[in-house]
Design an enzyme around this catalytic site. Structure first.
Site, PDB file in Angstrom:
ATOM      1  N   ARG A  43       6.308  32.055  67.620  1.00 46.14           N
ATOM      2  CA  ARG A  43       7.361  31.368  68.407  1.00 46.14           C
ATOM      3  C   ARG A  43       7.432  29.912  68.813  1.00 46.14           C
ATOM      4  O   ARG A  43       7.853  29.821  69.829  1.00 46.14           O
ATOM      5  CB  ARG A  43       8.041  32.349  69.477  1.00 46.14           C
ATOM      6  CG  ARG A  43       8.293  33.904  68.929  1.00 46.14           C
ATOM      7  CD  ARG A  43       8.701  34.775  70.119  1.00 46.14           C
ATOM      8  NE  ARG A  43       9.009  35.966  69.617  1.00 46.14           N
ATOM      9  CZ  ARG A  43       7.917  36.999  69.575  1.00 46.14           C
ATOM     10  NH1 ARG A  43       6.708  36.597  69.509  1.00 46.14           N
ATOM     11  NH2 ARG A  43       8.239  38.073  68.856  1.00 46.14           N
ATOM     12  N   GLU A  44       6.511  29.072  68.256  1.00 43.41           N
ATOM     13  CA  GLU A  44       6.070  28.008  68.657  1.00 43.41           C
ATOM     14  C   GLU A  44       7.442  27.004  68.735  1.00 43.41           C
ATOM     15  O   GLU A  44       8.206  27.085  67.916  1.00 43.41           O
ATOM     16  CB  GLU A  44       5.111  27.247  67.880  1.00 43.41           C
ATOM     17  CG  GLU A  44       3.674  27.869  67.874  1.00 43.41           C
ATOM     18  CD  GLU A  44       3.808  28.899  66.757  1.00 43.41           C
ATOM     19  OE1 GLU A  44       4.530  29.130  66.112  1.00 43.41           O
ATOM     20  OE2 GLU A  44       2.673  29.721  66.540  1.00 43.41           O
ATOM     21  N   GLU A  84       1.473  37.080  75.750  1.00 39.28           N
ATOM     22  CA  GLU A  84       1.027  36.009  76.124  1.00 39.28           C
ATOM     23  C   GLU A  84       2.161  35.107  76.161  1.00 39.28           C
ATOM     24  O   GLU A  84       3.148  35.029  75.417  1.00 39.28           O
ATOM     25  CB  GLU A  84       0.218  35.494  74.922  1.00 39.28           C
ATOM     26  CG  GLU A  84      -0.657  34.178  75.372  1.00 39.28           C
ATOM     27  CD  GLU A  84      -1.839  34.014  74.374  1.00 39.28           C
ATOM     28  OE1 GLU A  84      -2.745  34.829  74.317  1.00 39.28           O
ATOM     29  OE2 GLU A  84      -1.669  32.874  73.975  1.00 39.28           O
ATOM     30  N   GLN A 141       3.434  22.228  73.515  1.00 36.81           N
ATOM     31  CA  GLN A 141       3.798  23.280  72.666  1.00 36.81           C
ATOM     32  C   GLN A 141       3.805  24.588  73.543  1.00 36.81           C
ATOM     33  O   GLN A 141       3.093  24.666  73.962  1.00 36.81           O
ATOM     34  CB  GLN A 141       2.783  23.528  71.500  1.00 36.81           C
ATOM     35  CG  GLN A 141       3.216  24.718  70.421  1.00 36.81           C
ATOM     36  CD  GLN A 141       2.301  24.707  69.245  1.00 36.81           C
ATOM     37  OE1 GLN A 141       2.514  23.921  68.415  1.00 36.81           O
ATOM     38  NE2 GLN A 141       1.661  25.752  69.347  1.00 36.81           N
ATOM     39  N   THR A 142       4.840  25.191  73.368  1.00 38.45           N
ATOM     40  CA  THR A 142       5.259  26.839  73.964  1.00 38.45           C
ATOM     41  C   THR A 142       5.126  27.771  73.034  1.00 38.45           C
ATOM     42  O   THR A 142       5.260  27.513  71.900  1.00 38.45           O
ATOM     43  CB  THR A 142       6.456  26.675  74.974  1.00 38.45           C
ATOM     44  OG1 THR A 142       7.445  26.560  73.761  1.00 38.45           O
ATOM     45  CG2 THR A 142       6.507  25.668  75.921  1.00 38.45           C
ATOM     46  N   ASN A 143       4.525  28.940  73.244  1.00 41.06           N
ATOM     47  CA  ASN A 143       4.535  30.042  72.606  1.00 41.06           C
ATOM     48  C   ASN A 143       4.833  31.339  73.339  1.00 41.06           C
ATOM     49  O   ASN A 143       4.324  31.323  74.442  1.00 41.06           O
ATOM     50  CB  ASN A 143       3.641  30.228  71.708  1.00 41.06           C
ATOM     51  CG  ASN A 143       3.558  31.066  70.202  1.00 41.06           C
ATOM     52  OD1 ASN A 143       4.618  31.697  70.182  1.00 41.06           O
ATOM     53  ND2 ASN A 143       2.312  31.289  69.440  1.00 41.06           N
ATOM     54  N   ASP A 188       2.476  30.622  76.387  1.00 35.67           N
ATOM     55  CA  ASP A 188       1.841  29.565  76.371  1.00 35.67           C
ATOM     56  C   ASP A 188       2.330  28.337  76.621  1.00 35.67           C
ATOM     57  O   ASP A 188       3.636  28.075  76.530  1.00 35.67           O
ATOM     58  CB  ASP A 188       1.041  29.463  74.986  1.00 35.67           C
ATOM     59  CG  ASP A 188       0.284  30.454  74.510  1.00 35.67           C
ATOM     60  OD1 ASP A 188      -0.333  31.337  75.535  1.00 35.67           O
ATOM     61  OD2 ASP A 188       0.015  30.749  73.344  1.00 35.67           O
ATOM     62  N   GLU A 212       0.934  24.484  75.988  1.00 37.73           N
ATOM     63  CA  GLU A 212      -0.281  23.891  75.735  1.00 37.73           C
ATOM     64  C   GLU A 212      -0.067  22.472  75.378  1.00 37.73           C
ATOM     65  O   GLU A 212       1.004  21.976  74.689  1.00 37.73           O
ATOM     66  CB  GLU A 212      -0.713  24.342  74.061  1.00 37.73           C
ATOM     67  CG  GLU A 212      -1.030  25.895  74.424  1.00 37.73           C
ATOM     68  CD  GLU A 212      -1.047  26.702  72.905  1.00 37.73           C
ATOM     69  OE1 GLU A 212      -0.548  26.009  72.058  1.00 37.73           O
ATOM     70  OE2 GLU A 212      -1.791  27.624  72.774  1.00 37.73           O
TER      71      GLU A 212
END
Length: 171
Positions: free
Chosen positions: A129-130, A105, A118-120, A107, A109
């Site tokens: 891994r935020e 995934e 926020q990415t992950n 992300d 967000e």
């Protein structure tokens, strides 16, 4: 490393879809996940407006499979406080209506309405891994473009404000 099927889910207030192939129609390339009564598709099938209210939001996913690419959305997040709601744009290999378990995934967000993104990344695991960033513009005041460039060597998150300032975050 084998990458499982990646599909695109989008939870946004407005989405301008990328033109693909000769026939550009939302219904040819996407299907509803929930909230079909909260969708409005323009006659050309190239723009989708999603409504979020107290009863529901909306979500959809691609009918196509991806192994890499440039994915973008042009959206404006809600101005009002939306406690418990995360407006997001993400790619996932997780199956519909099932516990995703270890999956892939990527992300992008929006946490609340204050411009925090926020990415992950999940790499057949639980993520964790935020990275959080404060945007230099207000994403609820106008439509802005957000992109994920994904290939076998890198993942690049891009935010473009209306005055074409660009911010890139590379993993």
């Amino acid at each position: 490393m084998a990458i499982r099927i990646m599909v695109m889910l989008v939870f946004v207030s407005f989405f301008l879809m990328q033109k693909i192939l000769a026939q550009n129609s939302f219904h040819n390339y996407y299907r509803y996940l929930w909230g079909s009564n909260h969708f409005s598709v323009n006659p050309q099938g190239t723009e989708v407006q999603l409504l979020m209210d107290k009863s529901s939001g909306a979500g959809f996913r691609s009918k196509l499979e991806y192994r890499s690419g440039l994915f973008h959305v042009r959206m404006k997040i809600p101005e009002r406080k939306t406690g418990g709601i995360v407006t997001c744009f993400y790619l996932t290999s997780a199956p519909d209506n099932q516990d995703p378990g270890n999956h892939y995934e990527i992300d992008f967000e929006f946490l609340g309405t204050n411009g925090t993104v926020q990415t992950n990344v999940y790499n057949n695991d639980g993520g964790h891994r935020e990275q959080s960033f404060n945007l230099w513009f207000n994403p609820s005041k106008d439509f802005h473009t957000y992109e994920i460039l994904w290939n076998s060597r890198q993942i690049v998150y891009v935010s473009v404000s209306v005055n074409l300032d660009v911010y890139k975050y590379m993993i």
